[in-house]
Design a protein around this motif. Structure first.
Motif, PDB file in Angstrom:
ATOM      1  N   ARG A  83      71.701  -0.612  17.982  1.00  0.00           N
ATOM      2  CA  ARG A  83      72.368  -1.498  18.249  1.00  0.00           C
ATOM      3  C   ARG A  83      72.025  -1.506  20.445  1.00  0.00           C
ATOM      4  O   ARG A  83      72.040  -0.561  20.666  1.00  0.00           O
ATOM      5  N   GLY A  89      85.059  -7.656  21.570  1.00  0.00           N
ATOM      6  CA  GLY A  89      85.402  -6.223  21.190  1.00  0.00           C
ATOM      7  C   GLY A  89      84.934  -5.867  20.135  1.00  0.00           C
ATOM      8  O   GLY A  89      84.189  -5.202  19.253  1.00  0.00           O
ATOM      9  N   ILE A  90      83.232  -6.038  20.124  1.00  0.00           N
ATOM     10  CA  ILE A  90      81.941  -5.780  20.503  1.00  0.00           C
ATOM     11  C   ILE A  90      81.254  -4.452  19.330  1.00  0.00           C
ATOM     12  O   ILE A  90      82.025  -4.071  20.687  1.00  0.00           O
ATOM     13  N   ASP A  91      80.838  -3.565  18.262  1.00  0.00           N
ATOM     14  CA  ASP A  91      80.921  -1.919  18.988  1.00  0.00           C
ATOM     15  C   ASP A  91      80.037  -2.332  20.104  1.00  0.00           C
ATOM     16  O   ASP A  91      78.781  -2.682  20.109  1.00  0.00           O
ATOM     17  N   PRO A  92      79.957  -0.755  20.331  1.00  0.00           N
ATOM     18  CA  PRO A  92      79.467  -0.236  21.930  1.00  0.00           C
ATOM     19  C   PRO A  92      77.752  -0.498  21.285  1.00  0.00           C
ATOM     20  O   PRO A  92      77.125   0.035  20.027  1.00  0.00           O
ATOM     21  N   ASP A  95      73.668   0.881  22.191  1.00  0.00           N
ATOM     22  CA  ASP A  95      73.195   2.281  21.908  1.00  0.00           C
ATOM     23  C   ASP A  95      72.203   2.384  23.408  1.00  0.00           C
ATOM     24  O   ASP A  95      72.370   3.370  24.367  1.00  0.00           O
ATOM     25  N   ARG A 143      79.147   3.694  24.936  1.00  0.00           N
ATOM     26  CA  ARG A 143      79.522   4.773  24.206  1.00  0.00           C
ATOM     27  C   ARG A 143      78.818   6.109  25.474  1.00  0.00           C
ATOM     28  O   ARG A 143      78.401   5.567  26.259  1.00  0.00           O
ATOM     29  N   SER A 165      74.982   6.664  25.581  1.00  0.00           N
ATOM     30  CA  SER A 165      73.729   5.056  25.607  1.00  0.00           C
ATOM     31  C   SER A 165      72.800   5.380  26.614  1.00  0.00           C
ATOM     32  O   SER A 165      73.649   5.882  27.763  1.00  0.00           O
TER      33      SER A 165
END
Ligand code: SAH
Ligand code: DHB
Ligand code: MG
Length: 221
Positions: A60, A129-132, A134, A157, A160
């Motif tokens: 991502r 609240g989208i996933d973190p 990378d 995160r 990242s």
């Protein structure tokens, strides 16, 4: 001129190490045809971004500053089939060129272009609240780069990578008396990162066809 030498070395590098790439050539031609400013990353920098994406194993990626989608294509190609790249662009005209280029590259399924000021889009991503992510490639307007960095942090995160383009600006970053808004913006980022325990960062100078510039890389603690 050193710049001529740097360009010759870039040409040599690309001739030796890159495959011919009609899709990227077409993307550059379309950007030129549409009179977009020719400020995309160089081919060597683009391939470097793709290789970085690969070594991180990124799935991502967030990009700030799409322009005609040239860096977008390099990065998106390095993602797995199920990977996702969200790229933020303020100019509808630039986004339209990028959309065509990304479609031609067969990457529309992996890439989402969000139109609007990057800070607004980042606030919306956080709100959703989208996933973190990378990897974040920060390459939009430079006066706001410190704000972009701050806005990245809720979207990533531990581990990242945040990569910021154009942090050296022909060496002007080391000039405390610069009145250039871009330089002042980049220096604000360096000042912000002084003693900042949220990331571990350094900056690497680059020379090449785009002159003397650099990337700042930060890894989130
Ligand atoms: N990453 C691209 C180059 C980006 S150039 C590449 O290497 O191929 C910078 C882009 O940032 C331009 O397209 C510009 O329109 C966009 N931009 C400028 N201000 C912005 C903002 N506030 N929000 C989002 N994009 C912005
Ligand atoms: C500019 C912006 C960039 O992202 C870049 O790589 C080079 C120049 C600019 O706004 O001048
Ligand atoms: Mg740039």
């Amino acid at each position: 001129m050193a710049d001529d030498l740097w360009t010759r070395v870039d040409d040599y590098t690309v001739a030796a190490l890159h495959d011919s790439d009609p899709v990227l050539e077409a993307a550059l031609a379309a950007a030129k045809e549409a009179n977009l400013p020719p400020i995309q990353v160089s081919a060597a920098q683009g391939k470097f971004l793709g290789l970085l994406t690969q070594v991180i194993g990124a799935r991502r990626v967030l990009e700030l500053g799409t322009l005609g989608g040239y860096s977008t294509i390099w990065i998106a190609r390095a993602l797995p089939e199920t990977g996702r790249l969200v790229t933020l662009e303020i100019s509808a005209e630039h986004a339209a060129v990028a959309r065509t280029n990304i479609e031609r590259a067969g990457l529309s399924g992996r890439v989402e272009i969000r139109l609007g000021p990057a800070l607004d889009s980042m606030a919306a991503l956080a709100e959703e609240g989208i996933d973190p992510f990378d990897l974040v490639f920060v390459d939009a307007d430079k006066p706001l780069v410190a704000d972009y960095f701050e806005a990245c942090l809720p979207l990533v995160r531990t581990g990242s990578v945040i990569l910021v383009d154009n942090v050296v600006r022909q060496g002007q970053v080391a000039d405390a008396s610069s009145e250039d808004a871009n330089v002042i913006g980049v220096r604000r980022l360096f000042e912000k990162l002084k003693g900042d325990k949220r990331v571990e960062a350094t900056a690497l100078q680059t020379v090449g066809q785009k002159g003397h510039d650099g990337f700042l890389m930060a890894v989130v603690a």
